[in-house]
Design an enzyme around this catalytic site. Structure first.
Site, PDB file in Angstrom:
ATOM      1  CB  CYS A  72      -9.951  -6.515  -6.776  1.00 20.21           C
ATOM      2  SG  CYS A  72      -8.445  -6.112  -7.683  1.00 20.21           S
ATOM      3  CD  GLU A 118      -5.210 -11.027  -5.819  1.00 23.24           C
ATOM      4  OE1 GLU A 118      -4.578 -10.056  -5.345  1.00 23.24           O
ATOM      5  OE2 GLU A 118      -6.416 -11.221  -5.599  1.00 23.24           O
ATOM      6  CB  ALA A 155       0.668   7.934   2.134  1.00 21.24           C
ATOM      7  CD  GLU A 207      -2.910  -1.258   2.258  1.00 20.29           C
ATOM      8  OE1 GLU A 207      -2.769  -0.527   3.257  1.00 20.29           O
ATOM      9  OE2 GLU A 207      -3.866  -2.057   2.121  1.00 20.29           O
ATOM     10  CB  CYS A 263      -6.512  -9.173  -9.192  1.00 19.37           C
ATOM     11  SG  CYS A 263      -5.403  -8.069  -8.272  1.00 19.37           S
TER      12      CYS A 263
HETATM   13  N1  THU Z   1      -6.113  -6.467  -2.248  1.00 17.97           N
HETATM   14  C1  THU Z   1      -5.327  -7.408  -2.850  1.00 17.97           C
HETATM   15  O1  THU Z   1      -4.121  -7.517  -2.585  1.00 17.97           O
HETATM   16  N2  THU Z   1      -5.911  -8.242  -3.753  1.00 17.97           N
HETATM   17  C2  THU Z   1      -7.211  -8.181  -4.124  1.00 17.97           C
HETATM   18  O2  THU Z   1      -7.645  -8.909  -5.020  1.00 17.97           O
HETATM   19  C3  THU Z   1      -8.137  -7.269  -3.443  1.00 17.97           C
HETATM   20  C4  THU Z   1      -7.523  -6.300  -2.516  1.00 17.97           C
HETATM   21  C5  THU Z   1      -5.474  -5.542  -1.298  1.00 17.97           C
HETATM   22  C6  THU Z   1      -5.390  -4.119  -1.800  1.00 17.97           C
HETATM   23  C7  THU Z   1      -5.321  -3.332  -0.504  1.00 17.97           C
HETATM   24  O3  THU Z   1      -3.971  -3.270  -0.091  1.00 17.97           O
HETATM   25  C8  THU Z   1      -6.093  -4.193   0.479  1.00 17.97           C
HETATM   26  O4  THU Z   1      -6.218  -5.477  -0.111  1.00 17.97           O
HETATM   27  C9  THU Z   1      -7.465  -3.653   0.818  1.00 17.97           C
HETATM   28  O5  THU Z   1      -8.208  -3.396  -0.317  1.00 17.97           O
END
Ligand code: THU
Length: 141
Positions: free
Chosen positions: A98, A60, A51, A49, A101
């Site tokens: 998501c 993924e 800021a 992540e 991904c």
């Molecule tokens: N996130 C993933 O790493 N993969 C996904 O398919 C969905 C979300 C992460 C992104 C963010 O760092 C955290 O989960 C919350 O959304």
């Protein structure tokens, strides 16, 4: 990269382990992904992540980037597992890839098997194709 993930259980274990490398101080959701390429190698990724929220990276797509980095444009995806752990209490949480991904997964493996943990507490395995019907594909001229 390694060649140890021969079963979907192996990949799921590696995905859970990869949650330990997440950088997620904002969501506190530690996500890990592990994939096996058609050539038999295994790659992992974790969410990273920032800021400036939109530039964060999902686990993924981090794993896919590692595979392309190692295997180049010949990389094809055979299977991928994703897992998530709450940084608050260490609980394994249900998660599905998501939309972005899913699109990245089908780019490299429309027939790939995708594993994730459902709200009912069991692992589910489904094809990438079934996860993203009517997806974008580049129109042929
Ligand atoms: N996130 C993933 O790493 N993969 C996904 O398919 C969905 C979300 C992460 C992104 C963010 O760092 C955290 O989960 C919350 O959304």
């Amino acid at each position: 990269m390694n060649a140890r993930a021969n079963t979907c259980e192996d990949l799921r274990d590696l995905a859970e382990q990869a949650t330990g490398q997440a950088y997620a101080p904002y969501s506190r959701l530690h996500v890990g992904a592990a994939l096996r390429s058609v050539s038999g190698w295994t790659y992992t990724g974790s969410n990273v992540e920032n800021a400036a929220f939109p530039i964060g990276m999902c686990a993924e797509r981090a794993a896919i980037a590692a595979a392309v980095q190692a295997e180049g444009s010949h990389f094809r995806l055979e299977a991928i597992a994703v897992a998530a752990v709450s940084a608050k209490d260490g609980e394994l949480l249900p998660i599905t890839p998501c939309g972005a991904c899913r699109q990245a997964i089908v780019e490299f493996g429309p027939d790939a098997l995708v594993s994730f943990h459902t709200p009912e507490g069991a692992w589910l395995e489904i094809s990438a194709d079934a996860l993203l019907p009517y997806r974008f594909s580049f129109p042929q001229a």
